[in-house]
Design a protein around this motif. Structure first.
Motif, short mmCIF file in Angstrom:
data_model
loop_
_atom_site.label_atom_id
_atom_site.label_comp_id
_atom_site.label_asym_id
_atom_site.label_seq_id
_atom_site.Cartn_x
_atom_site.Cartn_y
_atom_site.Cartn_z
N ARG A 20 23.56 24.01 25.78
CA ARG A 20 22.53 23.60 24.83
C ARG A 20 21.43 22.79 25.52
NH1 ARG A 20 25.88 20.54 20.51
NH2 ARG A 20 26.96 19.84 22.38
N ALA A 21 20.21 23.05 25.11
CA ALA A 21 19.07 22.32 25.67
C ALA A 21 19.24 20.82 25.45
CB ALA A 21 17.78 22.80 25.02
N HIS A 22 18.87 20.05 26.45
CA HIS A 22 18.87 18.58 26.41
C HIS A 22 20.25 17.96 26.32
CE1 HIS A 22 14.68 19.33 25.87
NE2 HIS A 22 14.85 19.83 24.66
N LYS A 23 21.30 18.77 26.45
CA LYS A 23 22.66 18.21 26.46
C LYS A 23 23.36 18.76 27.70
CE LYS A 23 22.99 17.81 21.44
NZ LYS A 23 22.72 16.39 21.35
N HIS A 24 22.78 18.48 28.87
CA HIS A 24 23.19 19.19 30.07
C HIS A 24 24.31 18.52 30.86
CE1 HIS A 24 20.23 22.10 29.47
NE2 HIS A 24 19.18 21.48 29.98
N THR A 25 25.30 19.32 31.23
CA THR A 25 26.24 18.96 32.27
C THR A 25 25.68 19.56 33.56
OG1 THR A 25 27.44 20.99 31.84
CG2 THR A 25 28.19 19.02 30.67
N CYS A 26 26.46 19.53 34.64
CA CYS A 26 25.97 20.10 35.89
C CYS A 26 25.64 21.58 35.73
CB CYS A 26 26.98 19.90 37.02
SG CYS A 26 28.60 20.68 36.76
N ARG A 192 34.31 10.27 29.90
CA ARG A 192 33.13 10.77 29.18
C ARG A 192 31.97 9.81 29.39
NH1 ARG A 192 34.73 15.40 29.10
NH2 ARG A 192 32.89 15.87 27.88
N SER A 193 30.77 10.36 29.52
CA SER A 193 29.60 9.49 29.69
C SER A 193 28.35 10.16 29.15
CB SER A 193 29.41 9.15 31.17
OG SER A 193 29.21 10.33 31.93
N LEU A 194 27.40 9.33 28.76
CA LEU A 194 26.08 9.76 28.33
C LEU A 194 25.11 8.78 29.00
CD1 LEU A 194 24.25 11.52 26.51
CD2 LEU A 194 24.63 9.86 24.69
N LEU A 195 24.35 9.26 30.00
CA LEU A 195 23.62 8.36 30.88
C LEU A 195 22.15 8.74 31.01
CD1 LEU A 195 26.27 8.44 33.75
CD2 LEU A 195 26.12 6.72 31.96
N ALA A 196 21.33 7.75 31.29
CA ALA A 196 19.92 7.99 31.65
C ALA A 196 19.70 7.41 33.03
CB ALA A 196 19.00 7.32 30.64
N LEU A 203 20.87 4.45 37.72
CA LEU A 203 21.23 4.31 36.31
C LEU A 203 20.32 3.31 35.60
CD1 LEU A 203 25.09 4.27 36.67
CD2 LEU A 203 23.79 5.94 35.36
N ILE A 204 19.92 3.69 34.38
CA ILE A 204 19.09 2.81 33.55
C ILE A 204 19.88 2.33 32.34
CG2 ILE A 204 17.00 2.67 32.13
CD1 ILE A 204 15.88 5.01 33.78
N ALA A 205 20.49 3.28 31.64
CA ALA A 205 21.19 2.95 30.39
C ALA A 205 22.21 4.02 30.08
CB ALA A 205 20.17 2.84 29.25
N GLY A 206 23.15 3.68 29.18
CA GLY A 206 24.10 4.70 28.76
C GLY A 206 25.38 4.12 28.21
N ILE A 207 26.31 5.03 27.94
CA ILE A 207 27.65 4.65 27.52
C ILE A 207 28.65 5.46 28.35
CG2 ILE A 207 26.94 4.12 25.14
CD1 ILE A 207 28.42 6.76 24.34
N TYR A 208 29.84 4.88 28.56
CA TYR A 208 30.90 5.65 29.21
C TYR A 208 32.25 5.06 28.82
CZ TYR A 208 30.91 1.83 32.67
OH TYR A 208 30.97 0.60 33.28
N PHE A 209 33.30 5.91 28.91
CA PHE A 209 34.64 5.43 28.60
C PHE A 209 35.68 6.42 29.12
CE2 PHE A 209 33.18 8.06 25.13
CZ PHE A 209 34.28 8.83 24.75
N PRO A 210 36.84 5.90 29.54
CA PRO A 210 37.95 6.79 29.89
C PRO A 210 38.63 7.24 28.60
CG PRO A 210 38.62 4.53 30.20
CD PRO A 210 37.19 4.49 29.71
N VAL A 211 39.07 8.49 28.55
CA VAL A 211 39.83 8.96 27.38
C VAL A 211 41.29 8.65 27.66
CG1 VAL A 211 40.44 10.93 25.93
CG2 VAL A 211 38.17 10.81 26.99
N ILE A 220 28.82 -0.05 27.12
CA ILE A 220 27.41 0.27 26.88
C ILE A 220 26.57 -0.60 27.82
CG2 ILE A 220 27.21 -1.44 25.00
CD1 ILE A 220 25.23 0.50 23.62
N PHE A 221 25.53 -0.03 28.42
CA PHE A 221 24.66 -0.84 29.27
C PHE A 221 23.21 -0.40 29.09
CE2 PHE A 221 25.77 2.87 31.71
CZ PHE A 221 24.65 3.17 32.47
N PHE A 222 22.30 -1.36 29.24
CA PHE A 222 20.87 -1.10 29.02
C PHE A 222 20.09 -2.32 29.48
CE2 PHE A 222 22.79 -2.94 25.30
CZ PHE A 222 21.93 -3.96 24.91
#
Length: 300
Positions: A20-26, A192-196, A203-211, A220-222
């Motif tokens: 999906r556009a704008h939801k890119h993995t590698c 899992r992570s969602l990063l900018a 890294l600028i901002a994002g969220i991450y966590f181990p499942v 969360i960081f920003f």
């Protein structure tokens, strides 16, 4: 949840993940990169044909065993994860063979040049990131025993501790099952992570966590009004949108803006994640599938 399958173990083998556009993995980033680079065809005829997605196996334990098992990775495919992809362009400089590598999935902000003879314009070692707590350096070189493989060396220095990692990129042929294998494998990854990041890959901002079972928090960081912010928050705080404390909403909105998401998108994502992470049976099944994949590939 909406499928007729009784559980995730039944559903997962049949699922075809969308890109999906704008939801890119590698995988999505690699496909998007190739699409955009095709505009160079007028200036560099043949670049489209020389360009391909290539596969990468991370954390190689035995380099010689892997590279000499057969001409390519097919000899032991069941034992390889193929958990990463990048873009490769085959090149010749005055008859000297090499490749360009573009790895946006690992946020490498340059095109890396890998020459077979390791001479100019070979990139060699470079600093990938230099943070207060960690300095990462990368080096890419063709394997001397088998030129079908590029060795990717990573050196991570944390204080006086230096950790090294080796991955192998297969550059002899295009990787044709990136969506069915790599994209799908990464759906059950246990981090899992969602990063900018900025254009240099920092890294600028994002969220991450181990499942993990019963792990109910994320980081969360920003950049906040009082400088850089990094906090651990509980998923349960986001289960009911109308009951989220205003202070948390403000922090999520700041992070949302730096992630360049639509208004309210991160809050909505965290609300959905809270519901998923509260489903103990689902989390248990997801971790079981991930463990099986890791177990299958443990040979290499």
């Amino acid at each position: 949840m909406a499928s007729p399958a009784e559980n995730l173990e039944e559903f997962f083998p049949k699922y075809n993940p969308p890109i999906r556009a704008h939801k890119h993995t590698c995988v999505g980033l690699g496909i998007e990169t190739m699409k955009r680079l095709k505009v160079l065809e007028n200036d560099f005829p043949g670049i489209s044909k020389a360009m391909m997605l290539v596969s990468c196996d991370e954390n190689i334990k035995d380099l010689d065993d892997y590279t000499t098992a057969s001409p390519g990775p097919q000899g032991f495919l069941i034992e390889t994860e193929k958990d990463h992809v990048m873009v490769c362009i085959s090149i010749r400089v005055n008859g000297r063979p090499g490749v360009f590598l573009s790895d946006l999935g690992y946020h490498v902000s340059r095109v890396v040049t890998v020459m077979a003879d390791r001479c100019y314009p070979h990139t060699g070692w470079f600093i990938q990131s230099d943070e207060p707590h960690s300095r990462k350096e990368y080096n890419y070189q063709l394997n001397l025993n088998n030129s079908n493989y590029v060795e990717w060396h990573e050196r991570d220095t944390r204080g006086s501790t230096v950790n090294e990692r080796l991955s192998l990129i297969y550059v002899a042929k295009p990787y044709l099952t990136a969506i069915n294998v790599t994209e799908k494998r990464n759906l059950v990854w246990d981090l899992r992570s969602l990063l900018a990041r900025n254009p240099k890959g920092h890294l600028i901002a994002g969220i991450y966590f181990p499942v993990k079972e019963k792990t109910q928090q994320f980081t969360i960081f920003f950049d906040g009004n009082n400088g850089k912010q990094r906090k651990k928050l509980k998923f349960e705080s986001f289960l009911q949108l109308q009951k989220i404390p205003e202070e948390l909403v403000n922090e999520v909105e700041q992070c949302n803006e730096q992630l360049r998401l639509r208004d309210g998108e991160l809050l909505s994502t965290l609300n959905k994640l809270a519901t998923i992470m509260a489903d103990e049976e689902y989390v248990k099944e997801l971790l079981a599938i991930n463990s099986k994949v890791v177990e299958l590939s443990a040979g290499h």
